[in-house]
Design an enzyme around this catalytic site. Structure first.
Site, PDB file in Angstrom:
ATOM      1  CG  ASP A  38      31.329  41.288  66.154  1.00 24.39           C
ATOM      2  OD1 ASP A  38      31.537  42.495  66.375  1.00 24.39           O
ATOM      3  OD2 ASP A  38      31.916  40.659  65.251  1.00 24.39           O
ATOM      4  CG  ASP A  46      31.229  46.083  63.512  1.00 28.43           C
ATOM      5  OD1 ASP A  46      32.436  46.389  63.468  1.00 28.43           O
ATOM      6  OD2 ASP A  46      30.829  44.981  63.911  1.00 28.43           O
TER       7      ASP A  46
END
Length: 152
Positions: free
Chosen positions: A110, A129
């Protein structure tokens, strides 16, 4: 088939950006002051860090959901409206992008960090995401605007 193109493109964008994000180990990059930054985070869980270090559980759940979504997409492809095809394709592509990380790295990379004006730091996320969330939002529109998902 537009679905395959979208799925492949989302996976490619996700994996390319994660590859580039690995260089952030050396330090964060500020894009908009302290509001929007690029950082490097190894997420060993699912969304918002839930199920930390539950790789086997997350793998089984991901495979089950992906199989179901792919089955629905293939089974009803010719009946679906374009919005439904795009939404399912974005969700599938995003899920595969994070699944690739989880399998080959043991964690998901991330790297997008956003802090709201009230100081709340949203959990760090990635393009996979974004694709999954965008696909879910489109799916909501699909539910209200089409009859595609009524029989499923």
């Amino acid at each position: 088939m537009i679905a395959i193109l979208i799925i492949v493109l989302t996976i490619a964008i996700d994996q390319f950006t994660k590859f580039k994000a690995i260089s952030l180990r050396e330090g964060d990059v500020s894009l908009i002051g302290e509001k929007l930054k690029l950082v490097y985070v190894e997420n060993r869980g699912a969304a918002f860090g839930f199920f930390q270090n539950k790789k086997i559980f997350l793998t089984i759940i991901t495979i089950a959901i992906l199989l179901m979504l792919v089955y629905v997409l293939i089974k009803s492809y010719n009946k679906f409206n374009l919005i439904t095809i795009i939404s399912l394709s974005l969700i599938i592509g995003g899920a595969i992008g994070n699944f690739i990380d989880r399998i080959f790295r043991g964690y998901v990379v991330d790297f997008i960090s956003y802090t709201f004006f009230n100081g709340y730091e949203f959990p760090v996320f990635n393009f996979a995401d974004i694709f999954v969330v965008s696909g879910c939002i489109l799916m909501i529109f699909s539910v209200f605007l089409t009859k595609d998902l009524e029989e499923i």
